[in-house]
Scaffold this active site. Structure first.
Site, PDB file in Angstrom:
ATOM      1  N   GLN A  71       0.826  -1.219   0.000  1.00  0.00           N
ATOM      2  CA  GLN A  71       0.000   0.000   0.000  1.00  0.00           C
ATOM      3  C   GLN A  71       0.859   1.267   0.000  1.00  0.00           C
ATOM      4  O   GLN A  71       0.415   2.324   0.461  1.00  0.00           O
ATOM      5  CB  GLN A  71      -0.941   0.008   1.215  1.00  0.00           C
ATOM      6  CG  GLN A  71      -2.080  -0.987   1.119  1.00  0.00           C
ATOM      7  CD  GLN A  71      -3.083  -0.635   0.020  1.00  0.00           C
ATOM      8  OE1 GLN A  71      -3.069   0.471  -0.545  1.00  0.00           O
ATOM      9  NE2 GLN A  71      -3.962  -1.568  -0.301  1.00  0.00           N
ATOM     10  N   SER A  72       2.070   1.183  -0.508  1.00  0.00           N
ATOM     11  CA  SER A  72       2.980   2.330  -0.514  1.00  0.00           C
ATOM     12  C   SER A  72       2.405   3.544  -1.247  1.00  0.00           C
ATOM     13  O   SER A  72       2.004   3.454  -2.407  1.00  0.00           O
ATOM     14  CB  SER A  72       4.289   1.916  -1.188  1.00  0.00           C
ATOM     15  OG  SER A  72       5.090   3.050  -1.456  1.00  0.00           O
ATOM     16  N   ASN A  73       2.409   4.664  -0.546  1.00  0.00           N
ATOM     17  CA  ASN A  73       2.025   5.920  -1.198  1.00  0.00           C
ATOM     18  C   ASN A  73       3.122   6.384  -2.141  1.00  0.00           C
ATOM     19  O   ASN A  73       2.866   7.083  -3.116  1.00  0.00           O
ATOM     20  CB  ASN A  73       1.781   7.008  -0.149  1.00  0.00           C
ATOM     21  CG  ASN A  73       0.661   6.637   0.796  1.00  0.00           C
ATOM     22  OD1 ASN A  73      -0.447   6.356   0.372  1.00  0.00           O
ATOM     23  ND2 ASN A  73       0.960   6.616   2.089  1.00  0.00           N
ATOM     24  N   VAL A  75       5.100   4.415  -4.031  1.00  0.00           N
ATOM     25  CA  VAL A  75       5.024   3.689  -5.302  1.00  0.00           C
ATOM     26  C   VAL A  75       3.932   4.301  -6.191  1.00  0.00           C
ATOM     27  O   VAL A  75       4.124   4.478  -7.389  1.00  0.00           O
ATOM     28  CB  VAL A  75       4.796   2.182  -5.063  1.00  0.00           C
ATOM     29  CG1 VAL A  75       4.482   1.464  -6.368  1.00  0.00           C
ATOM     30  CG2 VAL A  75       6.016   1.563  -4.390  1.00  0.00           C
TER      31      VAL A  75
END
Ligand SMILES: *Cc1c(COP(=O)(O)O)cnc(C)c1O
Length: 323
Positions: A71-73, A75
């Site tokens: 859930q990386s912001n 990326v």
């Protein structure tokens, strides 16, 4: 060394007072809206990418490789930057990578939220079962070698875009804030890979504003990494300041169960800010940082004027939580 910059964001981001929260908490509280960068649904990573992607372009990169949580912001925002520039975006991800032992507690599932946006943007997500950060770094290096094997020019970006070049985004964000004409006694900001806090610390030094980082990773040793990033940044912007671990004010009291683990205090803070101000936070970073604002305000520890630097992340509100 030269520092190139691309324009990706709509700057300056808004700065405004939180009237109802100020009255309720008994402090003078303002917010810097980096959730509203106008780029890929906002967030602090866009500022770093203006510098990182300029560097990638100058090195003629054809593919960018990074890693992080599913859930990386970062990326998501990187995927948008790569789309704008016509570069491939490859990311190795785990739902909840960890440093030491496997953390327990509620966490985000790698579905919906940012994952949907990554797919729309065409990010090449390589998903792996949970493991240590070191194992994720090793898997990322394998992906880099694979790309190089196909004669691609790889530009590698560390987790969260935290290098001296990435931190330049927040050094100039500090200049942007000072040009908005309101002085602050302290800034409270969520801190994880550290280039946000490093850039702000260096950029706010002349203004004499304290920068309080609220850790979202349960690793007291990260402040040493922040100092390395700050030194790289100082060299890039030509400042003769050698920052040390002790120059960083990083608080670990709101990290809860660890990186990626949702805490009750964070959930409460998300509801609090939404219900007093109509502003959305996120469960992993800004919810924890705003929980700190609430506690520090109530303890009388935020004298004068305080700025909460909103670093974005709200797309993660749409990710299911398990555990
Ligand atoms: C990445 C991130 C942070 C932490 O910023 P760092 O520069 O990695 O310390 C804070 N908030 C949100 C929403 C983020 O995505």
């Amino acid at each position: 060394m030269r520092l190139d910059r691309l324009s990706l964001l709509q700057l300056p981001t808004p700065l405004h007072r939180l009237e109802r929260a100020s009255a309720d908490l008994g402090i003078d509280l303002w917010i810097k809206r980096d959730d509203l960068t106008g780029f890929a649904l906002g967030g602090n990573k866009g500022r770093k990418l203006e510098f990182l992607m300029a560097d990638a372009i100058s090195k003629k990169a054809t593919v960018v490789v990074t890693c992080g949580s599913t859930q990386s912001n970062f990326v998501r925002q990187l995927g948008a930057a790569c789309a704008v520039l016509g570069i491939r975006c490859v990311a190795a991800v785990m739902d909840t990578p960890y440093e030491h032992g496997i953390p327990s507690g509620p966490r985000l599932v790698g579905e919906n939220g940012n994952v949907v946006l990554d797919e729309i943007l065409g990010v090449e997500l390589h998903r792996f079962p949970d493991g240590t950060w070191d194992s994720l770094f090793a898997l990322t290096e394998e992906l880099e070698r694979e790309c190089e094997g196909k004669c691609e020019t790889v530009y590698r970006i560390p987790v969260g875009g935290s290098s001296g070049v990435g931190a330049a985004g927040f050094f100039y964000a500090a200049m942007e804030l000072q040009a908005q004409g309101v002085d602050f006694d302290q800034i409270v900001v969520a801190s994880s890979s550290g280039s946000t806090q490093s850039g702000l610390l260096l950029g706010m030094m002349r203004a004499n504003t304290r920068v309080i980082g609220i850790a979202c990773d349960d690793e007291p040793e990260i402040a040493a990494d922040y100092a390395v990033v700050a030194r790289e940044l100082a060299a890039l912007v030509g400042l003769d300041r050698k920052l040390d671990v002790d120059d960083f004010d990083v608080r670990f009291d709101w990290v809860g169960g660890g990186y990626g683990i949702v805490s009750q205090a964070s959930t409460d803070a998300i509801r609090y800010l939404a219900r007093t101000e109509g502003v959305f936070l996120d469960p992993i970073y800004t919810g924890k940082a705003f929980a700190a604002v609430i506690d520090l305000a109530r303890a009388g520890l935020l004298p004068g004027r305080t700025l909460f630097w909103h670093t974005g992340g709200s797309p993660a509100l749409f990710a299911p939580i398990v555990g």
